[in-house]
Structures are given as C-alpha cells and as structure tokens.
Design a protein around this motif. Structure first.
Motif, PDB file in Angstrom:
ATOM      1  N   MET A 292      34.208  41.827  45.617  1.00  9.95           N
ATOM      2  CA  MET A 292      33.779  41.172  46.919  1.00  9.95           C
ATOM      3  C   MET A 292      34.823  40.670  47.611  1.00  9.95           C
ATOM      4  O   MET A 292      34.895  40.404  49.040  1.00  9.95           O
ATOM      5  N   SER A 293      36.002  40.679  47.158  1.00  9.35           N
ATOM      6  CA  SER A 293      37.246  40.228  47.741  1.00  9.35           C
ATOM      7  C   SER A 293      38.200  41.267  48.557  1.00  9.35           C
ATOM      8  O   SER A 293      38.887  41.196  49.032  1.00  9.35           O
ATOM      9  N   PHE A 294      37.681  42.697  48.173  1.00  6.26           N
ATOM     10  CA  PHE A 294      38.428  43.691  48.893  1.00  6.26           C
ATOM     11  C   PHE A 294      37.735  43.956  50.175  1.00  6.26           C
ATOM     12  O   PHE A 294      36.708  44.462  50.394  1.00  6.26           O
TER      13      PHE A 294
ATOM     14  N   ALA B  14      36.805  46.146  37.282  1.00  8.18           N
ATOM     15  CA  ALA B  14      36.800  45.142  38.117  1.00  8.18           C
ATOM     16  C   ALA B  14      35.718  44.102  38.239  1.00  8.18           C
ATOM     17  O   ALA B  14      34.660  44.495  37.939  1.00  8.18           O
ATOM     18  N   THR B  15      35.881  42.906  38.513  1.00 12.92           N
ATOM     19  CA  THR B  15      34.730  42.016  38.268  1.00 12.92           C
ATOM     20  C   THR B  15      34.194  42.010  39.829  1.00 12.92           C
ATOM     21  O   THR B  15      34.632  42.677  40.548  1.00 12.92           O
ATOM     22  N   LYS B  16      33.029  41.399  39.659  1.00 15.11           N
ATOM     23  CA  LYS B  16      32.016  41.060  41.173  1.00 15.11           C
ATOM     24  C   LYS B  16      32.995  40.567  41.986  1.00 15.11           C
ATOM     25  O   LYS B  16      32.890  40.816  43.211  1.00 15.11           O
ATOM     26  N   GLU B  17      33.896  39.380  41.672  1.00 15.78           N
ATOM     27  CA  GLU B  17      34.527  38.657  42.604  1.00 15.78           C
ATOM     28  C   GLU B  17      35.404  39.437  43.058  1.00 15.78           C
ATOM     29  O   GLU B  17      36.256  39.323  44.432  1.00 15.78           O
ATOM     30  N   GLN B  18      36.368  40.313  42.541  1.00 14.69           N
ATOM     31  CA  GLN B  18      37.278  41.145  42.891  1.00 14.69           C
ATOM     32  C   GLN B  18      36.983  42.317  43.823  1.00 14.69           C
ATOM     33  O   GLN B  18      37.452  42.454  44.904  1.00 14.69           O
TER      34      GLN B  18
ATOM     35  N   ARG C  34      45.109  38.727  47.714  1.00 11.46           N
ATOM     36  CA  ARG C  34      46.149  38.229  46.735  1.00 11.46           C
ATOM     37  C   ARG C  34      45.610  36.800  46.265  1.00 11.46           C
ATOM     38  O   ARG C  34      46.668  36.030  45.666  1.00 11.46           O
ATOM     39  N   ASP C  35      44.566  36.485  46.084  1.00 12.65           N
ATOM     40  CA  ASP C  35      44.117  35.167  45.737  1.00 12.65           C
ATOM     41  C   ASP C  35      44.203  35.155  44.233  1.00 12.65           C
ATOM     42  O   ASP C  35      43.867  35.675  43.512  1.00 12.65           O
ATOM     43  N   PRO C  36      45.044  34.154  43.707  1.00 11.56           N
ATOM     44  CA  PRO C  36      45.233  34.120  42.230  1.00 11.56           C
ATOM     45  C   PRO C  36      44.114  33.760  41.661  1.00 11.56           C
ATOM     46  O   PRO C  36      44.115  33.691  40.388  1.00 11.56           O
ATOM     47  N   ASP C  37      43.084  33.035  42.296  1.00 10.89           N
ATOM     48  CA  ASP C  37      41.947  32.633  41.409  1.00 10.89           C
ATOM     49  C   ASP C  37      40.973  33.894  41.288  1.00 10.89           C
ATOM     50  O   ASP C  37      39.996  33.952  40.272  1.00 10.89           O
TER      51      ASP C  37
END
Length: 239
Positions: A177-179, A171-175, A152-155
């Motif tokens: 990776m954050s899953f 989805a972005t790479k960051e999204q 749930r990171d808003p960044d």
C-alpha cells in the motif's frame, strides 16, 4: 532555455509524425500510429502535445531509474550476482521479464528512487480526519504526498534506506500500500506499463551479460526528476 527546449521537442514530434505519415507500410500497434489516427484529437498540435508528454514521461524517468538500478547493483555485488544467475537460467526473453529476482530488484529501486520523489499534489474537496491523530485537513487544502518519505517509512520498511530486493518476496499489505511510485487510483501513471517493459527488457540483457562496478557513485539530485549526477560505472563482460 526551457521555452527553446519545449519548442525543439514540439518540432521533433512534428517531424517524426510527418516521417511516419509518408511511410508506405504502417504499424498499427505503435503508439505514434494510434495517436495520429485518433479522431478524438482536435488537431495535430494537440497530438504533438501528447507526444511531448510521452517523450518526457516515458524516457527520462525510465533512464534515471535504470541508472539508479545499475548503481545499486554495482554497489551490491552479491545482489548483482544473484540477479545474473537468475536471468541466466531463463530460456526466453518472456521468461526473463517474469523473473522474480528481476521484478523484486526493479520494485526495490522504484521504492528507493521514485522518479517524481516529491510525489503528487491534490486538493481535498471535503474535510479529511486523519485516523491516527484525529487532526483535520480542511476542505480546499492542497496536500502533497512525498513518495520518497512514504516509501522510506521505518514503520513500514525495515532498514528503509538499504537496497534489499528480497523484502518484496513476502511483502506485507502495508508495504504494498505504501508503494506509490506510479501513484494509485484513477489518476495513476498511464505510462507505467511502458516503463516496466523498458526496464525489464534492458536490465535483463545488461545484467545477464555484463558486470558493473563503481568508479564514482556521484550523488542523487532532484530538479523536477530524481536522478543520479556524476555517477561513473565500470563495465566488463561477465564470466
């Protein structure tokens, strides 16, 4: 209470194993067959321990996730209709399980409501320098990674507390990776394939044929597992 519950689960697995062993026709593709016929186990007690682990990790977690899914769909009727429409054009169960709208819905629920919301605990075996702040996590430290906070990171996620399955369409790479719901790496959740199979099968059938509404949304609680409490939904056959 916990000891009594553990004992009952152990006895249940022993009874289930004895029942399977007496069957004339065996089913080699089933998990129970694989465990009972795996010579790497020292004895039945060791087998039953793994069965208990599979029972807890493979059913309670999935049941809670399914509950959160139906709740969010009941709260978001437009998303529920989009999913139902997408499932109704599928010509087979295999096609339904691969339905992008279903996959995005499940992934979004897993992001919002990870079953083990507190995440994982790891001990670092060498100093770790955080790239953004240059702060050092000393060797031997215990590190907790909160899946709930990370996912749930808003960044990383726009409007992070909202149920938006469409965010996974591109989805972005960051999204990605954050899953971390099932963790990552060598020690990731060994039951994730089973969890996905259960969720796709059940949700495809329910959401294709029924319409859900909210009677009492209840509240999310976290005691060992993240789950909804006091939630009551209405259900009727969809037109």
């Amino acid at each position: 209470n916990a000891k009594r519950a553990a004992k009952r689960l152990f006895e249940f697995c022993a009874k289930m194993s004895e029942s399977y062993r007496t069957k004339k026709e065996k089913q080699p593709h089933k998990l129970i067959h694989m465990i009972l016929n795996d010579a790497d186990y020292k004895d039945d007690e060791e087998r039953f321990r793994d069965m208990v682990a599979f029972t807890i990790a493979g059913f309670d977690t999935t049941a809670n996730t399914l509950s959160f899914t139906l709740l969010e769909l009941a709260k978001n009727q437009e998303e529920q209709t989009k999913l139902r429409d997408a499932l109704r054009v599928c010509e087979s169960s295999d096609e339904a399980h691969s339905c992008p709208q279903l996959k995005n819905t499940v992934r979004e629920i897993l992001r919002l409501y990870p079953a083990v919301a507190t995440g994982s605990l790891r001990q670092v075996h060498s100093d770790v320098i955080l790239p953004a702040t240059k702060k050092v996590i000393p060797s031997g430290s215990l590190v907790v990674s909160s899946y709930y906070a990370i996912q749930r990171d808003p960044d990383v996620f726009d409007d992070p507390n909202s149920f938006l399955p469409s965010r996974w369409e591109d989805a972005t790479k960051e999204q990605n990776m954050s899953f971390l719901t099932f963790s990552v790496g060598k020690r990731n959740c060994l039951g994730q394939a089973l969890a996905y199979a259960e969720m796709y099968e059940i949700l495809a059938k329910l959401c294709k044929n029924y319409e859900f509404g909210v009677v009492n949304k209840g509240e999310a609680s976290h005691v060992v597992l993240y789950k909804p409490e006091g939630t009551i939904l209405s259900v009727k056959r969809a037109l």
